[in-house]
Design a protein around this motif. Structure first.
Motif, PDB file in Angstrom:
ATOM      1  N   GLY A  61      37.265 135.441  67.556  1.00  0.00           N
ATOM      2  CA  GLY A  61      37.186 134.179  67.371  1.00  0.00           C
ATOM      3  C   GLY A  61      36.462 133.466  66.722  1.00  0.00           C
ATOM      4  O   GLY A  61      37.149 132.140  66.904  1.00  0.00           O
ATOM      5  N   GLU A  62      35.884 133.519  66.070  1.00  0.00           N
ATOM      6  CA  GLU A  62      35.482 132.652  64.961  1.00  0.00           C
ATOM      7  C   GLU A  62      36.784 132.554  63.872  1.00  0.00           C
ATOM      8  O   GLU A  62      38.159 133.686  63.376  1.00  0.00           O
ATOM      9  CB  GLU A  62      34.449 133.473  64.275  1.00  0.00           C
ATOM     10  N   PRO A  63      36.931 131.440  63.271  1.00  0.00           N
ATOM     11  CA  PRO A  63      37.983 131.306  62.284  1.00  0.00           C
ATOM     12  C   PRO A  63      38.459 132.201  61.182  1.00  0.00           C
ATOM     13  O   PRO A  63      36.702 132.597  60.270  1.00  0.00           O
ATOM     14  CB  PRO A  63      38.030 129.576  61.715  1.00  0.00           C
ATOM     15  N   VAL A  64      39.054 132.317  60.668  1.00  0.00           N
ATOM     16  CA  VAL A  64      39.654 133.270  58.546  1.00  0.00           C
ATOM     17  C   VAL A  64      40.405 132.220  58.354  1.00  0.00           C
ATOM     18  O   VAL A  64      41.439 132.143  59.034  1.00  0.00           O
ATOM     19  CB  VAL A  64      39.946 134.838  59.033  1.00  0.00           C
ATOM     20  N   VAL A  65      39.914 131.679  57.138  1.00  0.00           N
ATOM     21  CA  VAL A  65      41.194 131.300  56.537  1.00  0.00           C
ATOM     22  C   VAL A  65      41.291 131.763  54.739  1.00  0.00           C
ATOM     23  O   VAL A  65      40.288 131.944  54.436  1.00  0.00           O
ATOM     24  CB  VAL A  65      40.516 129.186  55.656  1.00  0.00           C
ATOM     25  N   SER A  66      42.669 131.899  54.486  1.00  0.00           N
ATOM     26  CA  SER A  66      42.951 132.500  53.405  1.00  0.00           C
ATOM     27  C   SER A  66      43.286 131.232  52.143  1.00  0.00           C
ATOM     28  O   SER A  66      43.388 130.123  52.631  1.00  0.00           O
ATOM     29  CB  SER A  66      44.467 132.775  53.414  1.00  0.00           C
ATOM     30  N   THR A  67      42.483 131.334  50.731  1.00  0.00           N
ATOM     31  CA  THR A  67      42.742 130.555  50.100  1.00  0.00           C
ATOM     32  C   THR A  67      44.011 130.140  48.939  1.00  0.00           C
ATOM     33  O   THR A  67      44.376 129.531  48.474  1.00  0.00           O
ATOM     34  CB  THR A  67      41.346 130.710  49.037  1.00  0.00           C
ATOM     35  N   GLY A  68      44.204 131.582  49.763  1.00  0.00           N
ATOM     36  CA  GLY A  68      45.848 131.761  48.798  1.00  0.00           C
ATOM     37  C   GLY A  68      45.901 132.079  47.910  1.00  0.00           C
ATOM     38  O   GLY A  68      47.546 132.580  46.813  1.00  0.00           O
ATOM     39  N   ALA A  69      45.306 132.455  47.141  1.00  0.00           N
ATOM     40  CA  ALA A  69      45.012 133.328  45.726  1.00  0.00           C
ATOM     41  C   ALA A  69      43.990 134.276  45.690  1.00  0.00           C
ATOM     42  O   ALA A  69      42.920 134.789  46.348  1.00  0.00           O
ATOM     43  CB  ALA A  69      43.852 132.120  45.073  1.00  0.00           C
ATOM     44  N   PRO A  70      44.136 135.471  44.651  1.00  0.00           N
ATOM     45  CA  PRO A  70      43.425 136.710  44.548  1.00  0.00           C
ATOM     46  C   PRO A  70      42.105 136.327  43.920  1.00  0.00           C
ATOM     47  O   PRO A  70      41.920 135.130  43.283  1.00  0.00           O
ATOM     48  CB  PRO A  70      44.215 137.547  44.063  1.00  0.00           C
ATOM     49  N   LEU A  71      41.218 137.523  44.600  1.00  0.00           N
ATOM     50  CA  LEU A  71      39.785 137.478  43.761  1.00  0.00           C
ATOM     51  C   LEU A  71      40.085 137.164  42.561  1.00  0.00           C
ATOM     52  O   LEU A  71      40.857 137.763  41.516  1.00  0.00           O
ATOM     53  CB  LEU A  71      39.009 138.577  43.771  1.00  0.00           C
ATOM     54  N   SER A  72      39.570 136.359  41.735  1.00  0.00           N
ATOM     55  CA  SER A  72      40.016 136.111  40.322  1.00  0.00           C
ATOM     56  C   SER A  72      37.912 135.947  39.603  1.00  0.00           C
ATOM     57  O   SER A  72      37.770 135.035  40.223  1.00  0.00           O
ATOM     58  CB  SER A  72      40.020 134.991  39.737  1.00  0.00           C
ATOM     59  N   VAL A  73      38.237 135.866  38.515  1.00  0.00           N
ATOM     60  CA  VAL A  73      37.136 135.860  37.318  1.00  0.00           C
ATOM     61  C   VAL A  73      37.188 134.215  36.459  1.00  0.00           C
ATOM     62  O   VAL A  73      38.926 133.964  36.012  1.00  0.00           O
ATOM     63  CB  VAL A  73      36.329 136.809  36.891  1.00  0.00           C
ATOM     64  N   LEU A  75      36.830 132.205  33.272  1.00  0.00           N
ATOM     65  CA  LEU A  75      36.724 133.226  31.278  1.00  0.00           C
ATOM     66  C   LEU A  75      36.698 131.792  30.999  1.00  0.00           C
ATOM     67  O   LEU A  75      37.210 131.388  30.532  1.00  0.00           O
ATOM     68  CB  LEU A  75      37.891 134.055  31.076  1.00  0.00           C
ATOM     69  N   GLY A  76      34.931 131.740  30.544  1.00  0.00           N
ATOM     70  CA  GLY A  76      35.140 130.268  28.949  1.00  0.00           C
ATOM     71  C   GLY A  76      33.916 130.816  28.647  1.00  0.00           C
ATOM     72  O   GLY A  76      33.551 131.723  28.824  1.00  0.00           O
ATOM     73  N   MET A 188      38.325 126.354  30.252  1.00  0.00           N
ATOM     74  CA  MET A 188      37.831 127.847  30.752  1.00  0.00           C
ATOM     75  C   MET A 188      39.686 127.925  31.718  1.00  0.00           C
ATOM     76  O   MET A 188      40.549 127.086  31.448  1.00  0.00           O
ATOM     77  CB  MET A 188      36.667 127.826  31.921  1.00  0.00           C
ATOM     78  N   GLN A 189      39.504 129.574  31.568  1.00  0.00           N
ATOM     79  CA  GLN A 189      40.920 130.064  32.137  1.00  0.00           C
ATOM     80  C   GLN A 189      40.756 130.865  33.229  1.00  0.00           C
ATOM     81  O   GLN A 189      39.223 131.674  33.249  1.00  0.00           O
ATOM     82  CB  GLN A 189      41.456 130.451  31.363  1.00  0.00           C
ATOM     83  N   LYS A 190      41.401 131.104  34.310  1.00  0.00           N
ATOM     84  CA  LYS A 190      41.244 132.162  35.950  1.00  0.00           C
ATOM     85  C   LYS A 190      42.273 133.818  35.461  1.00  0.00           C
ATOM     86  O   LYS A 190      42.807 133.208  34.755  1.00  0.00           O
ATOM     87  CB  LYS A 190      41.482 132.103  37.310  1.00  0.00           C
ATOM     88  N   TRP A 191      41.378 134.685  36.330  1.00  0.00           N
ATOM     89  CA  TRP A 191      42.412 135.903  35.684  1.00  0.00           C
ATOM     90  C   TRP A 191      42.503 136.904  36.750  1.00  0.00           C
ATOM     91  O   TRP A 191      40.845 137.162  37.469  1.00  0.00           O
ATOM     92  CB  TRP A 191      42.232 136.699  34.769  1.00  0.00           C
ATOM     93  N   PRO A 192      42.862 137.115  37.931  1.00  0.00           N
ATOM     94  CA  PRO A 192      42.710 137.949  38.949  1.00  0.00           C
ATOM     95  C   PRO A 192      42.346 139.401  38.475  1.00  0.00           C
ATOM     96  O   PRO A 192      43.114 139.859  37.441  1.00  0.00           O
ATOM     97  CB  PRO A 192      44.322 138.848  39.511  1.00  0.00           C
ATOM     98  N   VAL A 193      40.722 139.843  38.871  1.00  0.00           N
ATOM     99  CA  VAL A 193      40.560 140.493  38.868  1.00  0.00           C
ATOM    100  C   VAL A 193      41.195 142.458  38.550  1.00  0.00           C
ATOM    101  O   VAL A 193      40.565 143.432  38.233  1.00  0.00           O
ATOM    102  CB  VAL A 193      38.824 140.889  39.263  1.00  0.00           C
ATOM    103  N   ARG A 194      42.048 141.948  39.588  1.00  0.00           N
ATOM    104  CA  ARG A 194      43.015 144.140  40.071  1.00  0.00           C
ATOM    105  C   ARG A 194      43.916 144.374  38.958  1.00  0.00           C
ATOM    106  O   ARG A 194      44.376 144.901  38.812  1.00  0.00           O
ATOM    107  CB  ARG A 194      43.128 143.988  41.377  1.00  0.00           C
TER     108      ARG A 194
END
Length: 590
Positions: A61-73, A75-76, A188-194
């Motif tokens: 019953g507890e909420p789960v919210v998707s951020t819509g983005a993959p796991l990213s790191v 970099l900078g 800084m830039q981001k990149w999906p880890v997978r």
């Protein structure tokens, strides 16, 4: 954003419904605590989520919210000298905020948002740029120059570029894309880890990664951009081997991932690395190191992420044109995390309960290493060398993780408990280990170190092989039953083992040996072997040969400082020639 509710909690696995709009590998926030998780399976509107934090107390019953983005790191500037957990949260910053124990749901950015870095442009306004081009640089530490690159997917004209001090989120340049859109560029830039970072071309790995460890460089070398595995049982010295490689390997940047290791071992790394002196610059080794600490008591799912986080950071520095060495200690603990999550997902188990996709996941990780030409108009060459420790239960390398790793890697440094028990370190078994880079690297060694390098190495391995065969005879009938030539072989093999392959990691001089010194040392030992064989054939007695005084100097040659090698080794060689010739002329006279 997709929002759903929890229907089931099983350890680190949470199943939520109402997630039809979410995608595979999206990062989600679970419950009111906002725990970090990642979707790893979708069935209709139900999502299976691996949670990277402790799930005790969660319920349906507890909420789960998707951020819509993959796991990213992120970099900078600010990566070097940092210690992160498996999902790139800075441990020191978390300790300042919540104390020594990590609190659930804590959200700390990986890179410091307030620190200002001095940005120096290297391109002029109006220049044409493509993804991967270096537009500026930041002196991140005394050793490392951080090169700011145009993010992937952006191409156009440099409309503006600034100079001065900026945070990682402030705009340092503006690029006008070909469609007229103006894009702000931050440091800084981001990149999906997978997802592996792109490159222009993969090159053949044919330059050695010099480690200064004699058994590795001489017998089982690894190329820059190569992959190696270090399997071994408990207490055989895997961690010390990896520390030695991190300290001495010919790499510009070191990324060390402690994946599921014991807390006290990771503490040793965290305490020891800042105090280690970089042999090339005299600065602290941490000035070119990124540490990722994910101890065995941390949530198991974060182990899986830590490996990907580490290799993505390593790829980023490779793209700048650096030689990067990545140490993963150990991939067995990562595989155990895969097995646990697979079991909770109720997937069909493979061998020993590991998931059927274990081999492909390992291959995906190791295949991200390599020597490449990075994207960008100038085409920089960078290398990423991956060295993974494997901890097979009971030291049995026939288990699935070791076997799957050996099918992928090209260098196998097999650590042997019996050698470690005899205090022979590094405890790399020379009869079991191998390197598939030998043919490529021999050419480089013969051209750059000595013409007869490969001949010496082949002779060394042959002598060690012959010793193993002669040992059987010695056990049965005793050493006196051997021919004088075989006795010389045994004595030379003993000298190779004790005076050459044995190396003291804690001795100021012996901890590191340059390639030129390795060549001179090996040549000395084999000179004794060649001349000894000749001497016994001409009738010289074994006892007289083994008693010549120069043998003491050969045994201590490893402690000769690098700047004294030429003089001291020439003098030992002259003494060896003189003493063996004296024995032979004495025999002729008699």
């Amino acid at each position: 954003m997709s929002q759903g509710t929890i229907v089931k909690v099983s350890g680190p696995l949470v199943i939520a419904e109402g997630m039809r709009d979410a995608n595979m590998f999206d990062v989600v926030r679970v419950s009111e605590h906002r725990l970090i998780g990642e979707i790893i399976e979708m069935h209709g509107d139900k999502a299976s989520i691996q949670v990277y934090e402790e799930t005790a107390g969660l319920g349906p019953g507890e909420p789960v919210v998707s951020t819509g983005a993959p796991l990213s790191v992120e970099l900078g500037p600010g990566l070097i000298e940092m210690m992160f957990d498996g999902i790139q949260r800075p441990l020191e910053e978390m300790r300042k905020r919540v104390g020594s124990n990590i609190t659930r749901g804590i959200d700390v950015p990986a890179l410091d948002r307030n620190k200002k870095w001095k940005f120096e442009p290297v391109m002029q306004k109006g220049a044409r740029v493509v993804a991967g081009d270096i537009i500026g640089k930041v002196q991140e530490t005394i050793i490392v120059e951080h090169r700011i690159m145009v993010p992937y997917g952006i191409e156009g004209t440099l409309e503006e570029i600034y100079s001065g001090e900026f945070t990682v989120e402030e705009t340092v340049a503006k690029i006008r894309k070909d469609d007229g859109q103006l894009v702000d560029i931050q440091m800084m830039q981001k990149w999906p880890v997978r997802k592996g970072r792109p490159y222009k071309e993969k090159l053949s790995p044919d330059i050695p990664l010099v480690t200064g460890q004699r058994v590795i460089d001489t017998l089982f070398p690894i190329a820059k951009g190569g992959v190696a595995a270090v399997p071994g049982p408990f207490g055989s010295g895997k961690t010390v081997v990896q520390h030695q490689l991190a300290k001495w390997a010919d790499a510009d940047i070191v990324v060390y991932i402690g994946c599921g290791e014991r807390g006290n071992e990771m503490t040793d790394v965290l305490m020891e690395f800042p105090e280690l002196k970089d042999p090339r610059t005299g600065e602290s080794l941490m000035k070119r190191t990124v540490l990722i600490a994910n101890t065995s008591d941390m949530p198991v799912a974060a182990r899986e992420a830590s490996i990907y986080t580490g290799i993505t950071i390593a790829e980023y520095f490779r793209d700048m044109g650096y030689n990067v060495a990545l140490m993963a200690d150990s991939t067995s603990r990562w595989a155990e995390a895969l097995r646990e999550m697979s079991g909770r997902l109720e997937e069909m188990p493979g061998e020993e309960g590991y998931p059927a996709y274990l081999s492909s996941r390992l291959a995906q990780f190791y295949e991200r290493a390599g020597r490449v030409i990075s994207i960008g108009s100038e085409g920089r060459e960078g290398t990423l060398t991956a060295i993974g420790a494997v901890s097979p239960p009971g030291g049995d390398i026939s288990e699935p993780v070791s076997q799957a790793t050996l099918r992928i890697v090209k260098v196998f440094w097999g650590l042997d408990a019996s050698l470690a028990y005899r205090r022979h370190f590094p405890a790399i078994n020379w009869l079991q280990s191998y390197s598939l880079y030998l043919d490529r690297l021999d050419k480089w060694m013969n051209e750059n170190i000595a013409k007869d390098w490969s001949t010496l190495r082949t002779d060394t391995l042959r002598i060690l092989q012959e010793e193993a065969e002669l040992d059987e005879i010695v056990r049965l009938v005793g050493v006196d039953a051997l021919s004088p030539a075989d006795r010389v072989t045994l004595e030379a093999a003993k000298s190779i083992r004790e005076d050459y392959l044995h190396q003291n990691a804690f001795h100021d001089v012996d901890t590191y040996t340059s390639l030129s010194k390795q060549y001179r040392m090996l040549k000395l030992i084999l000179s004794f072997y060649y001349k000894g064989r000749k001497a016994v054939e001409s009738g010289v007695g074994i006892r007289e040969l083994f008693a010549i005084p120069v043998r003491e100097r050969i045994g201590r040659a490893k402690y000769v400082r690098e700047d004294q090698v030429e003089n001291v080794f020439n003098s030992i060689e002259a003494e060896l020639n003189q003493q063996v010739e004296a024995l032979m002329s004495k025999e002729v006279e008699q």
